[in-house]
Scaffold this active site. Structure first.
Site, PDB file in Angstrom:
ATOM      1  N   GLY A   1       0.837  -1.190   0.000  1.00  0.00           N
ATOM      2  CA  GLY A   1       0.000   0.000   0.000  1.00  0.00           C
ATOM      3  C   GLY A   1       0.871   1.238   0.000  1.00  0.00           C
ATOM      4  O   GLY A   1       2.014   1.214  -0.449  1.00  0.00           O
ATOM      5  N   CYS A   2       0.343   2.304   0.526  1.00  0.00           N
ATOM      6  CA  CYS A   2       1.072   3.568   0.571  1.00  0.00           C
ATOM      7  C   CYS A   2       2.368   3.400   1.363  1.00  0.00           C
ATOM      8  O   CYS A   2       2.367   2.856   2.462  1.00  0.00           O
ATOM      9  CB  CYS A   2       0.199   4.634   1.219  1.00  0.00           C
ATOM     10  SG  CYS A   2       1.028   6.222   1.387  1.00  0.00           S
ATOM     11  N   PHE A   3       3.464   3.894   0.828  1.00  0.00           N
ATOM     12  CA  PHE A   3       4.746   3.709   1.508  1.00  0.00           C
ATOM     13  C   PHE A   3       4.856   4.461   2.820  1.00  0.00           C
ATOM     14  O   PHE A   3       5.670   4.117   3.671  1.00  0.00           O
ATOM     15  CB  PHE A   3       5.942   3.997   0.607  1.00  0.00           C
ATOM     16  CG  PHE A   3       5.930   5.244  -0.233  1.00  0.00           C
ATOM     17  CD1 PHE A   3       5.310   6.414   0.151  1.00  0.00           C
ATOM     18  CD2 PHE A   3       6.582   5.221  -1.458  1.00  0.00           C
ATOM     19  CE1 PHE A   3       5.329   7.542  -0.648  1.00  0.00           C
ATOM     20  CE2 PHE A   3       6.623   6.352  -2.268  1.00  0.00           C
ATOM     21  CZ  PHE A   3       5.987   7.517  -1.861  1.00  0.00           C
TER      22      PHE A   3
END
Length: 181
Positions: free
Chosen positions: A12-14
């Site tokens: 997902g989002c880092f």
């Protein structure tokens, strides 16, 4: 740094992964970036378009004398959902896919072992779709993405998405947290 290991994780989002691994004992760096695509030197805007093939990743450098690769992976499998294809929460697209980019044959074997165990245990009630791929060129994300959660804790995405994952890590892995200064 011959006594250090690197593993690159996409979940997902880092910002979520980076925030957790920056607090993890034995992790020396957690750098947000991009991997897995064909474009050289991609920008955040290009990766977000979903056309580059790159994934938002965190490259984790750790001391295996302090934290094992298995422990790094166990954290990974707790702080994201490895059963959703090309998405995490409200983030959708191949750039948010669950993937582990291994940097050695030993890491690949460790990843395959832990995924096999989780599947046999039916740990999530659904199949794990996390891809296992050899590491390719890592492109460091723009500076404003580094340590994003620490620098923007009240930004809505951080407050409602990143913070709960960090809290989950802190509760489940209290003994793995770096000493608080």
């Amino acid at each position: 740094m011959a006594d250090r290991e690197i593993i690159t994780l996409g979940g997902g989002c880092f910002w979520c992964l980076e925030a957790v691994y920056r607090e993890t004992e034995g992790v020396e760096s957690a750098v947000s970036g991009y991997m897995g695509g064909a474009s050289a030197n991609p920008t955040y805007k290009q990766v977000c378009s979903g056309t580059t093939g790159h994934v938002e990743v965190v490259q984790v450098t750790f001391d295996p004398a302090v934290i094992s690769c298995r422990d790094v992976l166990e954290i990974f499998f707790v702080i994201h959902d490895p059963t959703t294809l090309n998405s995490q929460g409200n983030d959708h697209g191949t750039q948010y896919r669950s993937v582990i980019f291994y940097h050695s044959p030993e890491q690949k074997a460790e990843v395959e072992e832990i995924i096999g165990e989780l599947m046999r245990e039916n740990a999530y009630g659904r199949p794990i779709v996390t891809a296992i791929e050899p590491a390719s060129t890592f492109y460091r994300a723009e500076d404003y993405h580094q340590d994003y959660f620490a620098n923007n804790p009240y930004q809505p995405y951080c407050a409602y998405v990143v913070a709960p994952k960090v809290q989950k890590f802190r509760a489940k892995f209290a003994g793995r947290r770096k000493a608080q200064v």
